[in-house]
Design an enzyme around this catalytic site. Sequence first.
Site, PDB file in Angstrom:
ATOM      1  N   ARG A 169      59.260  72.318  21.036  1.00 22.94           N
ATOM      2  CA  ARG A 169      60.091  72.080  20.310  1.00 22.94           C
ATOM      3  C   ARG A 169      60.502  73.159  18.950  1.00 22.94           C
ATOM      4  O   ARG A 169      61.134  73.006  18.343  1.00 22.94           O
ATOM      5  CB  ARG A 169      60.230  71.021  19.227  1.00 22.94           C
ATOM      6  CG  ARG A 169      60.034  69.337  20.197  1.00 22.94           C
ATOM      7  CD  ARG A 169      59.895  68.384  20.306  1.00 22.94           C
ATOM      8  NE  ARG A 169      60.507  68.219  18.485  1.00 22.94           N
ATOM      9  CZ  ARG A 169      60.803  68.167  17.546  1.00 22.94           C
ATOM     10  NH1 ARG A 169      62.955  67.934  18.491  1.00 22.94           N
ATOM     11  NH2 ARG A 169      61.792  67.904  16.476  1.00 22.94           N
ATOM     12  N   GLU A 192      67.547  67.548  19.800  1.00 20.74           N
ATOM     13  CA  GLU A 192      67.612  67.144  18.682  1.00 20.74           C
ATOM     14  C   GLU A 192      68.870  66.977  17.699  1.00 20.74           C
ATOM     15  O   GLU A 192      69.346  68.537  17.758  1.00 20.74           O
ATOM     16  CB  GLU A 192      66.446  67.080  17.436  1.00 20.74           C
ATOM     17  CG  GLU A 192      66.239  66.177  16.174  1.00 20.74           C
ATOM     18  CD  GLU A 192      64.968  66.426  16.099  1.00 20.74           C
ATOM     19  OE1 GLU A 192      64.342  67.089  15.785  1.00 20.74           O
ATOM     20  OE2 GLU A 192      65.015  65.339  14.672  1.00 20.74           O
ATOM     21  N   HIS A 229      54.673  62.165  14.487  1.00 23.11           N
ATOM     22  CA  HIS A 229      54.708  63.359  13.012  1.00 23.11           C
ATOM     23  C   HIS A 229      53.021  63.958  12.626  1.00 23.11           C
ATOM     24  O   HIS A 229      52.712  63.176  11.665  1.00 23.11           O
ATOM     25  CB  HIS A 229      55.364  62.693  11.673  1.00 23.11           C
ATOM     26  CG  HIS A 229      56.327  63.331  11.170  1.00 23.11           C
ATOM     27  ND1 HIS A 229      55.646  63.539  10.031  1.00 23.11           N
ATOM     28  CD2 HIS A 229      57.504  64.052  11.572  1.00 23.11           C
ATOM     29  CE1 HIS A 229      56.745  64.726   9.463  1.00 23.11           C
ATOM     30  NE2 HIS A 229      57.915  64.987  10.626  1.00 23.11           N
ATOM     31  N   ARG A 276      65.898  58.813  20.641  1.00 24.49           N
ATOM     32  CA  ARG A 276      64.644  58.493  19.538  1.00 24.49           C
ATOM     33  C   ARG A 276      64.269  56.840  18.092  1.00 24.49           C
ATOM     34  O   ARG A 276      65.050  56.526  17.410  1.00 24.49           O
ATOM     35  CB  ARG A 276      64.332  59.778  18.197  1.00 24.49           C
ATOM     36  CG  ARG A 276      62.843  59.792  17.679  1.00 24.49           C
ATOM     37  CD  ARG A 276      63.066  60.412  16.653  1.00 24.49           C
ATOM     38  NE  ARG A 276      63.070  61.007  15.368  1.00 24.49           N
ATOM     39  CZ  ARG A 276      62.501  60.960  14.549  1.00 24.49           C
ATOM     40  NH1 ARG A 276      61.731  61.825  14.298  1.00 24.49           N
ATOM     41  NH2 ARG A 276      62.995  60.183  13.080  1.00 24.49           N
ATOM     42  N   GLU A 312      56.388  62.617  20.800  1.00 17.96           N
ATOM     43  CA  GLU A 312      56.478  63.542  19.726  1.00 17.96           C
ATOM     44  C   GLU A 312      54.769  63.891  18.786  1.00 17.96           C
ATOM     45  O   GLU A 312      54.721  63.078  18.112  1.00 17.96           O
ATOM     46  CB  GLU A 312      57.959  64.059  19.397  1.00 17.96           C
ATOM     47  CG  GLU A 312      57.975  64.973  18.477  1.00 17.96           C
ATOM     48  CD  GLU A 312      59.261  65.578  17.548  1.00 17.96           C
ATOM     49  OE1 GLU A 312      60.342  64.592  18.064  1.00 17.96           O
ATOM     50  OE2 GLU A 312      59.083  65.912  16.621  1.00 17.96           O
TER      51      GLU A 312
HETATM   52  C1  GCO Z   1      61.791  66.113  13.762  1.00 15.24           C
HETATM   53  C2  GCO Z   1      60.921  65.921  12.187  1.00 15.24           C
HETATM   54  C3  GCO Z   1      61.609  66.459  11.079  1.00 15.24           C
HETATM   55  C4  GCO Z   1      60.771  66.608  10.113  1.00 15.24           C
HETATM   56  C5  GCO Z   1      61.248  67.368   9.026  1.00 15.24           C
HETATM   57  C6  GCO Z   1      60.716  68.374   7.739  1.00 15.24           C
HETATM   58  O1  GCO Z   1      60.702  65.649  14.149  1.00 15.24           O
HETATM   59  O2  GCO Z   1      63.293  65.898  13.068  1.00 15.24           O
HETATM   60  O3  GCO Z   1      60.217  65.440  12.336  1.00 15.24           O
HETATM   61  O4  GCO Z   1      61.779  64.688  10.181  1.00 15.24           O
HETATM   62  O5  GCO Z   1      60.489  65.698   8.973  1.00 15.24           O
HETATM   63  O6  GCO Z   1      62.295  68.527   9.836  1.00 15.24           O
HETATM   64  O7  GCO Z   1      61.287  68.930   7.427  1.00 15.24           O
HETATM   65 MG    MG Z   2      59.173  65.750  14.824  1.00 12.34          MG
END
Ligand code: GCO
Ligand code: MG
Length: 402
Positions: free
Chosen positions: A283, A339, A212, A147, A236
């Site tokens: 996810r 992940e 995000h 990623r 994502e």
């Molecule tokens: C990811 C997520 C995280 C979240 C986090 C919040 O894809 O790994 O978006 O980085 O921001 O889990 O607590």
């Molecule tokens: Mg995420």
Amino acid sequence: MKIVSAKVIVTCPGRNFVTLKIQTDQGVYGIGDATLNGRELSVVSYLEDHVVPCLIGKDPRRIEDIWQYLYRGAYWRRGPVTMRAIAAVDVALWDIKAKMAGMPLYDLLGGKSRDGVMVYGHANGADLEETVDAVGRYIDLGYKAIRAQSGVPGIEMAYGVGRGTLHYEPADAALPTETVWDTRKYLNFAPKLFERLREVYGPEPRLLHDVHHRLTPIEAGRLGKALEPFDLFWMEDATPAENQEAFRLIRQHTTTPLAVGEIFNTIWDCKDLIQNQLIDYIRATIVGAGGVTHLRRIADFAALYQVRTGCHGATDLSPVTMGTALHFDTWVPNFGIQEYMRHTEETDAVFPHAYSFADGFLHPGDAPGHGVDIDEDLAAKHPYKPAYLPVARLTDGTMWNW
Ligand code: GCO
Ligand code: MG
């Protein structure tokens, strides 16, 4: 067989974790994760005040019945606090059952569907070139999927850019850090990053990107279209998903595969997305979506529509969730990817575990149960520390989605 005690353990080996330990009258115990990043103590109370008293004396072998009891029995259904509490109980009970059977959890679920669990790591940098270098380091470590998140020129604190190379922890302050978001700058920059990554590393590495929740559906459609030449494994959380219909608009504009669901709690959050084939990867994960019992239901439903799993695995999901997810991933027929954001050494020491990484794949190990334990003495040495996720505002001060 009876549950004789259930204890909630809060520890902060670098970051906060909430863990449930269920003890039986036959000496076997099970461990479950109940961590809710930035809102940890609400789940502690939910468990201690409202769930644990109902568990004492129950037969731990009746996993399904206990799940239904906690879900239907609360009257108030769903939500991140309730579903994390249910997940913690559920995972601890699957751990107990698998230990009693003398089997690794994947065997109890139906056995191995694959030899290893392909994971993606997090490469990030303050700017484009730093991010390109970071991706190279992950390739050198053997990762098959990476990623990539980068600082964006003109945006001071972009999502996903950490300090240090392997660890990134967004819950970084005792009160939420304020960040500023600029959609236009991001949309102009993101395709350049992936263009460069393909120039440097060629077609082989699987590349992923996390938006995000920052874009509107039509902006997400534009980004997906712009990224098509660079063959992303997925884009994502392109837009918030409370309105599942929003993804239809994105889908109409792009063939870039779509992933969503890390904040979903139940099958109802993803039902329309899955049955209308508006996404490619779901996810939802063990701790967020009611444990093994419920995630299995989501995955089976997704399989009908050729939607594959892509479990959330950031550091706020404790090693207990990671270990359990790896057993799940090893079994689930419609596995996509997992992940894997590495925990710090401090965290790993508090949660001794059987899983291991080799050549881009994680392996759950063959210990009976889910293979993750908690060192309670060590855990007690790391008391809870308030930590919040950041918040985001637009350049004019309007609150936005972090
Ligand atoms: C990811 C997520 C995280 C979240 C986090 C919040 O894809 O790994 O978006 O980085 O921001 O889990 O607590
Ligand atoms: Mg995420």
